[in-house]
Design a protein around this motif. Structure first.
Motif, PDB file in Angstrom:
ATOM      1  N   UNK A  77       0.815  -1.213   0.000  1.00 39.77           N
ATOM      2  CA  UNK A  77       0.000   0.000   0.000  1.00 39.77           C
ATOM      3  C   UNK A  77       0.846   1.259   0.000  1.00 39.77           C
ATOM      4  N   UNK A  78       1.924   1.203   0.754  1.00 35.69           N
ATOM      5  CA  UNK A  78       2.816   2.346   0.811  1.00 35.69           C
ATOM      6  C   UNK A  78       3.412   2.628  -0.570  1.00 35.69           C
ATOM      7  N   UNK A  79       3.824   1.562  -1.225  1.00 34.23           N
ATOM      8  CA  UNK A  79       4.401   1.718  -2.564  1.00 34.23           C
ATOM      9  C   UNK A  79       3.387   2.289  -3.539  1.00 34.23           C
ATOM     10  N   UNK A  80       2.182   1.710  -3.557  1.00 33.55           N
ATOM     11  CA  UNK A  80       1.161   2.162  -4.509  1.00 33.55           C
ATOM     12  C   UNK A  80       0.783   3.614  -4.254  1.00 33.55           C
ATOM     13  N   UNK A  81       0.659   3.973  -2.986  1.00 30.90           N
ATOM     14  CA  UNK A  81       0.228   5.344  -2.745  1.00 30.90           C
ATOM     15  C   UNK A  81       1.346   6.349  -3.019  1.00 30.90           C
ATOM     16  N   UNK A  82       2.570   5.978  -2.705  1.00 32.45           N
ATOM     17  CA  UNK A  82       3.700   6.867  -3.011  1.00 32.45           C
ATOM     18  C   UNK A  82       3.866   7.048  -4.512  1.00 32.45           C
ATOM     19  N   UNK A  83       3.805   5.945  -5.202  1.00 27.99           N
ATOM     20  CA  UNK A  83       3.979   6.000  -6.658  1.00 27.99           C
ATOM     21  C   UNK A  83       2.836   6.787  -7.293  1.00 27.99           C
ATOM     22  N   UNK A  84       1.646   6.618  -6.704  1.00 26.21           N
ATOM     23  CA  UNK A  84       0.486   7.347  -7.197  1.00 26.21           C
ATOM     24  C   UNK A  84       0.657   8.846  -7.062  1.00 26.21           C
ATOM     25  N   UNK A  85       1.131   9.286  -5.902  1.00 26.06           N
ATOM     26  CA  UNK A  85       1.263  10.728  -5.720  1.00 26.06           C
ATOM     27  C   UNK A  85       2.431  11.283  -6.534  1.00 26.06           C
ATOM     28  N   UNK A  86       3.329  10.410  -6.916  1.00 22.38           N
ATOM     29  CA  UNK A  86       4.446  10.829  -7.764  1.00 22.38           C
ATOM     30  C   UNK A  86       3.993  11.018  -9.203  1.00 22.38           C
ATOM     31  N   UNK A  87       2.792  10.541  -9.497  1.00 23.05           N
ATOM     32  CA  UNK A  87       2.240  10.656 -10.851  1.00 23.05           C
ATOM     33  C   UNK A  87       2.450  12.028 -11.457  1.00 23.05           C
ATOM     34  N   UNK A  88       2.162  13.073 -10.668  1.00 24.51           N
ATOM     35  CA  UNK A  88       2.306  14.435 -11.164  1.00 24.51           C
ATOM     36  C   UNK A  88       3.707  14.700 -11.715  1.00 24.51           C
ATOM     37  N   UNK A  89       4.678  14.051 -11.099  1.00 26.99           N
ATOM     38  CA  UNK A  89       6.048  14.285 -11.530  1.00 26.99           C
ATOM     39  C   UNK A  89       6.301  13.819 -12.956  1.00 26.99           C
ATOM     40  N   UNK A  90       5.647  12.747 -13.348  1.00 24.41           N
ATOM     41  CA  UNK A  90       5.776  12.391 -14.765  1.00 24.41           C
ATOM     42  C   UNK A  90       4.513  12.671 -15.566  1.00 24.41           C
ATOM     43  N   UNK A  91       3.650  13.555 -14.993  1.00 25.64           N
ATOM     44  CA  UNK A  91       2.562  14.102 -15.776  1.00 25.64           C
ATOM     45  C   UNK A  91       1.349  13.231 -16.019  1.00 25.64           C
ATOM     46  N   UNK A  92       1.030  12.352 -15.081  1.00 24.69           N
ATOM     47  CA  UNK A  92      -0.173  11.549 -15.226  1.00 24.69           C
ATOM     48  C   UNK A  92      -0.973  11.633 -13.934  1.00 24.69           C
ATOM     49  N   UNK A  93      -2.229  11.191 -13.945  1.00 24.20           N
ATOM     50  CA  UNK A  93      -3.000  11.352 -12.725  1.00 24.20           C
ATOM     51  C   UNK A  93      -2.818  10.185 -11.756  1.00 24.20           C
ATOM     52  N   UNK A  94      -3.387  10.366 -10.573  1.00 20.82           N
ATOM     53  CA  UNK A  94      -3.157   9.437  -9.485  1.00 20.82           C
ATOM     54  C   UNK A  94      -3.583   8.017  -9.807  1.00 20.82           C
ATOM     55  N   UNK A  95      -4.815   7.878 -10.296  1.00 20.53           N
ATOM     56  CA  UNK A  95      -5.337   6.544 -10.588  1.00 20.53           C
ATOM     57  C   UNK A  95      -4.452   5.824 -11.605  1.00 20.53           C
ATOM     58  N   UNK A  96      -4.044   6.563 -12.615  1.00 22.35           N
ATOM     59  CA  UNK A  96      -3.214   5.979 -13.668  1.00 22.35           C
ATOM     60  C   UNK A  96      -1.889   5.470 -13.088  1.00 22.35           C
ATOM     61  N   UNK A  97      -1.286   6.295 -12.258  1.00 19.71           N
ATOM     62  CA  UNK A  97      -0.018   5.909 -11.641  1.00 19.71           C
ATOM     63  C   UNK A  97      -0.204   4.711 -10.700  1.00 19.71           C
ATOM     64  N   UNK A  98      -1.330   4.693  -9.990  1.00 27.25           N
ATOM     65  CA  UNK A  98      -1.560   3.602  -9.044  1.00 27.25           C
ATOM     66  C   UNK A  98      -1.804   2.278  -9.762  1.00 27.25           C
ATOM     67  N   UNK A  99      -2.531   2.348 -10.859  1.00 25.63           N
ATOM     68  CA  UNK A  99      -2.754   1.126 -11.641  1.00 25.63           C
ATOM     69  C   UNK A  99      -1.417   0.581 -12.137  1.00 25.63           C
ATOM     70  N   UNK A 100      -0.600   1.485 -12.638  1.00 30.18           N
ATOM     71  CA  UNK A 100       0.716   1.059 -13.121  1.00 30.18           C
ATOM     72  C   UNK A 100       1.526   0.445 -11.981  1.00 30.18           C
ATOM     73  N   UNK A 101       1.481   1.077 -10.820  1.00 22.90           N
ATOM     74  CA  UNK A 101       2.219   0.570  -9.659  1.00 22.90           C
ATOM     75  C   UNK A 101       1.735  -0.822  -9.268  1.00 22.90           C
ATOM     76  N   UNK A 102       0.425  -0.985  -9.256  1.00 20.76           N
ATOM     77  CA  UNK A 102      -0.163  -2.273  -8.891  1.00 20.76           C
ATOM     78  C   UNK A 102       0.300  -3.371  -9.838  1.00 20.76           C
ATOM     79  N   UNK A 103       0.239  -3.080 -11.126  1.00 17.84           N
ATOM     80  CA  UNK A 103       0.670  -4.074 -12.121  1.00 17.84           C
ATOM     81  C   UNK A 103       2.164  -4.339 -12.012  1.00 17.84           C
ATOM     82  N   UNK A 104       2.882  -3.285 -11.642  1.00 14.26           N
ATOM     83  CA  UNK A 104       4.338  -3.388 -11.603  1.00 14.26           C
ATOM     84  C   UNK A 104       4.825  -4.393 -10.561  1.00 14.26           C
ATOM     85  N   UNK A 105       4.072  -4.530  -9.485  1.00 15.27           N
ATOM     86  CA  UNK A 105       4.499  -5.473  -8.444  1.00 15.27           C
ATOM     87  C   UNK A 105       3.638  -6.742  -8.423  1.00 15.27           C
ATOM     88  N   UNK A 106       2.750  -6.859  -9.393  1.00 17.63           N
ATOM     89  CA  UNK A 106       1.919  -8.055  -9.439  1.00 17.63           C
ATOM     90  C   UNK A 106       2.685  -9.208 -10.079  1.00 17.63           C
TER      91      UNK A 106
END
Lengths: 167, 167
Positions: free
Chosen positions: B8-37
């Motif tokens: 959860x910590x990873x997904x939420x951190x990566x999600x809030x970092x979304x802005x840094x590479x110009x995408x929204x939170x949900x998009x970043x979180x989905x990517x994070x989830x898949x990334x560690x699945x």
DNA sequence: ATAAACTTTCAAAAATTATTGAAAGTTTAA
DNA sequence: TTAAACTTTCAATAATTTTTGAAAGTTTAT
């Protein structure tokens, strides 16, 4: 295209680019305005040029000062405060990179470090989490370090053709 | 810290970092989830894990596919679509850098080029506008080119200790 | 063709973020 | 000390962005 059109185009483009370096539109536009101004500007002048309120101007100028890219200029005999921005692009890049790193990248690196350091309980999903967050941590850490070193070279890395190294 | 907390910590951190590479939170979180699945996930599973709606999931997965970092995976005998993300961080960085450059940096560089090419009418303010936007253009152009070259090296620039060049 | 299983769309609602403006605060000059 | 000149604060409002969910659309099996 004459001066005013070009000026507006620059300010609005730079403003919308604000997100790219993590600041809001008004803040980026104020910086843009100061960046091409031939003299320090007062709050009134900024409000007038950008058509924004006094409060907005005040808060965003203060934030730019916090970032270290705008400074107060005192004009003798004047009560008003005048503002200027760092005019050297290299220095600007250096400050922005440093601040972004400190405010956003470092905290993420710290979290990644924590996450990838959890105890390996032997399950596949834990192994995957550790492996992937470790890879991200290393990438982020290296990229951040490189960016800072690059941007901190006080020699002019533009003219030194550092580019050749990667061609 | 055990698995779920770390995840959860990873997904939420990566999600809030979304802005840094110009995408929204949900998009970043989905990517994070898949990334560690450890396996491809269906829309249902993504919705469930991140507690987001079907529509949100659908739109953001589609966007991630547009970016080229998530792909459909067809499971034989299953009607549902399953999704995976690029698992290699280097390749991820390469794709992200390329997309950001194309979508955001290039247009700005183009505008800066236009603005700094206006006719010099001899006034001080025009000279300043040209000078400053030219400097920004050159900086942005060089930085963008470097970033792309760096990230496009297919050799592993982490292990090649490119860092040493800047130390 | 039909219906079940699934995905996409998009108008409305919610959440978030930025902006205003007037009141409160501060500084300076006399 | 007072008052004018200026700046800051912040609750209210506006603008923008994100999210929802249900209807419409699509695909597949029979």
């Amino acid at each position: 295209m004459e001066y005013n059109e070009a000026k507006n185009k620059f300010i609005s483009t730079w403003g919308s680019l604000g997100t790219l370096w993590g600041i809001n539109k008004a803040m980026a536009q104020i910086q843009a305005l100061l960046f091409i101004s031939t003299k320090p500007l007062s709050t009134e002048e900024i409000m007038e040029e950008l058509q924004i309120s006094r409060g907005n101007t005040s808060m965003n100028v203060r934030q730019l000062m916090d970032w270290g890219i705008v400074t107060k200029e005192l004009v003798p005999g004047e009560r008003k405060e005048y503002f200027t921005t760092e005019k050297d692009v290299q220095e600007l890049a250096r400050v922005i990179a440093k601040e972004r790193s400190r405010r956003e990248i470092q905290p993420v690196i710290k979290t990644l470090k924590e996450v990838c350091s959890i105890k390996d309980d032997g399950t596949e999903k834990t192994k995957e989490l550790i492996k992937q967050t470790k890879a991200l941590h290393d990438l982020a850490d290296t990229a951040d370090t490189m960016l800072n070193k690059l941007v901190n070279q006080n020699q002019n890395w533009l003219t030194k053709s550092l580019l050749k190294l990667f061609s």
